[in-house]
Design an enzyme around this catalytic site. Structure first.
Site, mmCIF file in Angstrom:
data_model
loop_
_atom_site.group_PDB
_atom_site.id
_atom_site.type_symbol
_atom_site.label_atom_id
_atom_site.label_comp_id
_atom_site.label_asym_id
_atom_site.label_seq_id
_atom_site.Cartn_x
_atom_site.Cartn_y
_atom_site.Cartn_z
ATOM 1 N N ALA A 178 1.059 -1.215 0.086
ATOM 2 C CA ALA A 178 0.143 -0.034 -0.068
ATOM 3 C C ALA A 178 1.076 1.369 -0.009
ATOM 4 C CB ALA A 178 -1.134 -0.033 1.186
ATOM 5 N N ARG A 217 -10.894 -19.127 4.973
ATOM 6 C CA ARG A 217 -10.167 -19.504 6.198
ATOM 7 C C ARG A 217 -10.797 -19.508 7.516
ATOM 8 N NH1 ARG A 217 -5.751 -15.065 4.078
ATOM 9 N NH2 ARG A 217 -4.922 -16.581 2.099
ATOM 10 N N ARG A 264 -11.344 -11.974 5.514
ATOM 11 C CA ARG A 264 -10.897 -11.653 4.238
ATOM 12 C C ARG A 264 -10.526 -13.151 3.181
ATOM 13 N NH1 ARG A 264 -5.791 -12.018 2.410
ATOM 14 N NH2 ARG A 264 -4.634 -12.143 4.267
#
Ligand SMILES: Cc1cc2nc3c(=O)[nH]c(=O)nc-3n(C[C@H](O)[C@H](O)[C@H](O)COP(=O)(O)OP(=O)(O)OC[C@H]3O[C@@H](n4cnc5c(N)ncnc54)[C@H](O)[C@@H]3O)c2cc1C
Ligand code: SF4
Ligand code: FES
Lengths: 645, 250
Positions: free
Chosen positions: A45, A338, A442
């Site tokens: 980022a 996950r 996520r």
């Protein structure tokens, strides 16, 4: 509700970003040179943002705590990066990537942000190839894809098991180019200590030079945090040793709200813990679940015999093995998301079927090797297999890998609006540091996508909307009282820490925090445990401030001091995580409350009461923080129970 | 799993200005399952509890990818195991009562800043001189617009695996950074996107390397042996070819 304005643009979902860009304010080229932007962090980022802002002509100051920007934690990402290219022609699209991300996040992320993420994903792959990233290719010369959890299409681009490394080196190359041109000034081995606010706007930061120990101020018309996640609250995690939550925490204390602190991702496939000396946990990439099958012995006696070394896993026939993910989730099998895979492993181990220390399950490549041949497996995962063998001294081509879930990623983070601006004007947050796109869980290969989307293609636009009227603000002198006051506070903090002179090392205290967090704020949480955690963290905070020992002095390199400064923040952050988990009386994504599950042990959401982001406001030292709710409106997607069966 | 005792001789140096010296330590009952750096953690915990200064060393990912760690162990960069970084080295490579000497990287281009920590910013400067493809964000062609042969992509990936640790420099008797430079030059020269600037890149990076106090390459090949990522000296040959082309153009 007035405090939270997400600034989602009007219009149909698919037009929002285009509309935004068409109408936003820009900064003209001559004015860009008059504007300083601070970017803290050089991961995917930060490096992509700093390079892109430099290319646009802004004057950028970029910071990292490592000795080189190339060493940011992003370098360790293994498996891949998602994009909606649909090169394999298997039915992918921007909408499907958007849908999978919202569903994977258990309907706890904003539609507008996530759609934009899916929309810009393809440009990231184009950019990477143009930078010379050697992505995996087919014999015909075109790019190859693999599958990741939570998706029924193959949309993951990869560079062996080193995708994060290659993407970061690409961004680092772009950053180096700007450094050589003088548009970006790089400050390595420099740690952010505070954010300086002048007349309600973020105007700079205070840092500590990790080589000289000097505390210094830096002015910026705007400040961007790209400082990564706070998984190291748990001491043991897959994060780099220096990864920390301090920047986000300092921002929180300066008025930036913190979103969903309790959302932590526990990755199902990590090398199990061995002993108290252990310093970190190593991830085995999710991509391995493409070809590996997860199992435990079907009979407890076999599990016990294996634990006692009387049997080997290879001795068990297929019918003696319980491929529990394939059994419970036939539609997604080993490729469930996950959170689902992690809880299923814990369930089997808690029930007595675990191997090794009892806290491990198998990830087996026997069938894949028989089907594809050893050389194909080697080409796909060679470096991961080698890494596994170096750590465990076992050869995964011959005996199944042993794995267990570990702390990996934090979905929570600094609250940001659609423009990636925090609740403090002029303070932005991108990458893992913000809370924006992944809801309560996520999907694999989506963090790299988000970090680079934010840094290359979103922030360089949205920050201009803020800066468009800032060019007339003259560069401020770092002798201003606001900077000096903050420097003095930091110097006092350092003196206070150095002055404790107790008898416990930073690591011993950090390990204690880790145990509290893992036991009570980890994979399964309940009301009693969370209340215990809050009590224990309070006691630990007292112990820290009474009994810490930092050898040496504050001038020059002092690694213990660096760790102590970070731990002081982790302790407070741990408290906020427990509070947030306590208030969220539902199970969603990575947040599993034992009180809220179906009879089959699946997570039970409560959309009527909790379809919101929990956004925390700091109210002062020893004051109760205040929670604001950002209601999530789903216009496009029909909210359902997540089903991977 | 076993526990072993070891004797250590470790380089201690207060800061870049001070002269350093070796100090002797003992670590008892260390698990062979632990990593080398975990052994160092145990030693540091011991030093702190005894009221002494812990040993400073660089590390971050502890899984062999960030390139931050780097110790010179018993006369070898990253220690006795092959194809690993210091953080991936495990105590099972040592025997009970072994003596281990630990030093920082020693090279003119990498000054020691404390104990086992060195300043490797010269590597960043070499890459700033041209270790990239000159494209801006946005406005690039579709990723599949130019097919690239799988073999070239794989070879470029081999070169791109360099983690910038500096073991090659620490190992080289001339303290040359040729392997490091060649890895980047070779990666980008193998790909059509990077081909365009290939010779210019080679020339600029080599001249930066010379300016920053690294020595010349005399083809001893020692670097390749100690490189934790198996970067091949074949890349140095490619670098030399690009450099020749650059000189011919001048
Ligand atoms: C082992 C592993 C494998 C992974 N694999 C994948 C994968 O295959 N696909 C995927 O999509 N995601 C993966 N992830 C997740 C992903 O790598 C991260 O979420 C992502 O790289 C974070 O990038 P970032 O730029 O936000 O932050 P980071 O890369 O963490 O960078 C943080 C930066 O901030 C700086 N910084 C931090 N604190 C301070 C401070 N106080 N002062 C100054 N500077 C500071 C650091 O120096 C660093 O430069 C993986 C993560 C791990 C741990
Ligand atoms: S070439 Fe090898 S030894 Fe040299 S810096 Fe790169 S990875 Fe390290
Ligand atoms: S600590 Fe990252 S390579 Fe060793």
């Amino acid at each position: 509700m007035t405090k939270l304005n997400s600034k989602i643009p009007k219009g149909a979902l698919k037009d929002k970003w285009t509309n935004y860009k068409d109408h936003q304010n820009l900064v003209n080229p001559t004015n860009k040179r008059k504007i300083d932007i601070i970017v803290v962090g050089t991961g995917l980022a930060g490096a992509s943002a700093a390079a892109s802002l430099g290319e646009l002509g802004f004057n950028v100051k970029n910071f990292c705590y490592q000795d080189s920007p190339r060493r940011a934690h992003s370098i360790a990402a293994q498996g891949g990066i998602n994009a909606a290219k649909n090169y394999p022609n298997d039915g992918d699209s921007v909408y499907r990537l958007f849908y999978d991300t919202i569903k994977g996040g258990d309907y706890r992320a904003r539609e507008g942000n996530v759609y934009r993420l899916a929309e810009v994903s393809n440009s990231i792959i184009d950019q990477g190839v143009a930078q010379g990233i050697p992505f995996a290719r087919e014999y015909g010369g075109l790019l190859d894809n693999r599958s990741f959890g939570g998706a029924q299409v193959s949309r993951t681009f990869y560079a062996r098991g080193q995708t994060g490394q290659q993407l970061l080196l690409g961004a680092y190359g772009a950053l180096n180019r700007q450094i050589s041109k003088g548009t970006v000034k790089m400050y390595t081995r420099t740690e952010l200590m505070d954010i300086v606010i002048i007349e309600g706007k973020a105007r700079g930061i205070v840092t500590r030079n990790l080589v000289t120990g000097k505390v210094e101020s830096h002015f910026g018309h705007a400040v961007v945090l790209a400082t990564g996640g706070y998984g190291n609250v748990f001491f043991l995690s897959t994060n780099a040793m220096g990864s920390n939550g301090s920047a986000a925490w300092k921002a929180y204390k300066k008025g930036a709200f913190f979103g969903n602190p309790c959302y932590v991702q526990i990755h199902p496939t990590c090398i199990p813990v061995h002993g108290e000396f252990q310093s970190k946990l190593t991830l085995m990439s999710e991509s391995l679940r493409n070809d590996g099958r997860i199992w435990v012995p079907a009979k407890k006696e076999d599990a016990q015999a294996i634990r006692e070394g009387k049997k080997r896993p290879e001795d068990l026939k297929d019918e003696e093995r319980d491929f529990y993910l394939e059994r419970r989730y036939p539609a997604f099998g080993n490729l469930v998301p996950r959170d689902v895979a992690s809880r299923a492993a814990k369930e089997r181990c808690d029930a007595g079927f675990g191997v090794e220390t009892g806290q491990a399950v198998y990830l087996d490549f026997k069938d894949a090797i028989a089907r594809l041949g050893k050389s194909v497996i080697e080409e796909r995962y060679g470096n991961l297999f080698q890494m596994y063998e170096k750590i465990t001294d076992e050869n995964p081509y011959e005996t199944p890998m042993k794995i267990y879930p570990a702390i990996h990623y934090t979905m929570g983070g600094t609250w940001v609006d659609y423009e990636l601006m925090t609740s403090v004007p002029g303070l932005f947050s991108i990458g893992e540091a913000n809370f924006s796109d992944h809801g309560a869980n996520r999907l694999g290969a989506s963090a790299l996508m988000q970090g680079l989307a934010d840094g290359y293609f979103v922030l360089p636009y949205t920050i201009q909307n803020y800066l468009s009227d800032q060019h007339s603000v003259k560069r401020m002198n770092e002798d201003l009282p606001e900077f000096k006051k903050s420097e003095e506070e930091i110097n006092n903090l350092i003196d206070k820490l150095m002055g404790i002179k107790g008898n416990r090392s930073v690591d011993s205290l950090h390990k204690e925090l880790g145990h509290i967090m893992w036991d009570y704020v980890g994979m399964a949480r309940n009301e009693k445990g969370l209340k215990t955690a809050i009590e224990k963290i309070k006691e630990l905070k007292v112990e820290f401030w009474k009994n810490l020992r930092i050898p040496g002095d504050k001038n020059g390199i002092n690694l213990e001091l660096e760790k102590a400064i970070r731990l002081a923040d982790f302790i407070e952050l741990g408290d906020l995580m427990a509070r947030d988990a306590l208030l969220r009386e539902e199970s969603c994504g990575g947040h599993f409350r034992e009180e809220h599950q179906t009879p089959e042990g699946e997570a039970l959401r409560n959309d009527d009461k909790f379809m919101h982001a929990s956004v925390w406001e700091y109210k002062g030292e020893n004051e109760e923080p205040e929670m604001h709710k950002e209601t999530l409106d789903y216009e496009e997607i029909e909210v359902k129970a997540r089903n991977y069966k | 799993m076993a526990n072993i005792n070891i004797k250590l001789k470790v380089w201690r140096q207060k800061d870049s200005q001070s002269k350093g010296q070796f100090e002797a330590y003992e670590v008892k009952q260390i698990s062979t399952e632990s990593s080398f750096l975990e052994m160092m953690d145990v030693l540091n915990e011991q030093l702190i509890n005894d009221g002494n200064q812990p040993i400073s060393f660089d590390h971050d990912c502890r899984e062999g990818i960030c390139g931050m760690c780097g110790l010179y162990i018993n006369g070898r960069a990253h220690g006795p195991d092959l194809d690993v970084t210091t953080c991936q080295l495990h105590m099972r490579k040592f025997k009970d009562n072994d003596s281990i000497t630990i030093e920082p990287w020693r090279a003119g281009g990498f000054p020691v800043i404390k104990d086992l920590m060195v300043d490797r910013s010269a590597f960043d400067k070499i890459l700033q001189a041209g270790g990239f493809i000159s494209v801006n964000t946005g406005g690039v062609p579709d990723a599949n617009a130019i097919p690239i042969s799988k073999d070239d992509a794989e070879e470029a990936m081999d070169a791109a695996s360099c983690i910038g640790c500096g073991a090659c420099v620490a190992t080289c008797k001339n303290s040359s950074a040729m392997l490091f430079v060649s890895a980047k030059v070779s990666q980008l020269a193998l790909l059509p996107q990077g081909r365009i600037e290939a010779s210019r890149r080679a020339k600029n990076m080599l001249s930066a390397m010379d300016d920053l106090g690294f020595g010349n390459c005399t083809n001893t090949g020692a670097c390749e042996v100690e490189c934790p990522k198996g970067i091949s000296v074949a890349h140095i040959a490619r670098l030399n070819r690009e450099f020749l082309v650059a000189n011919l153009k001048d």
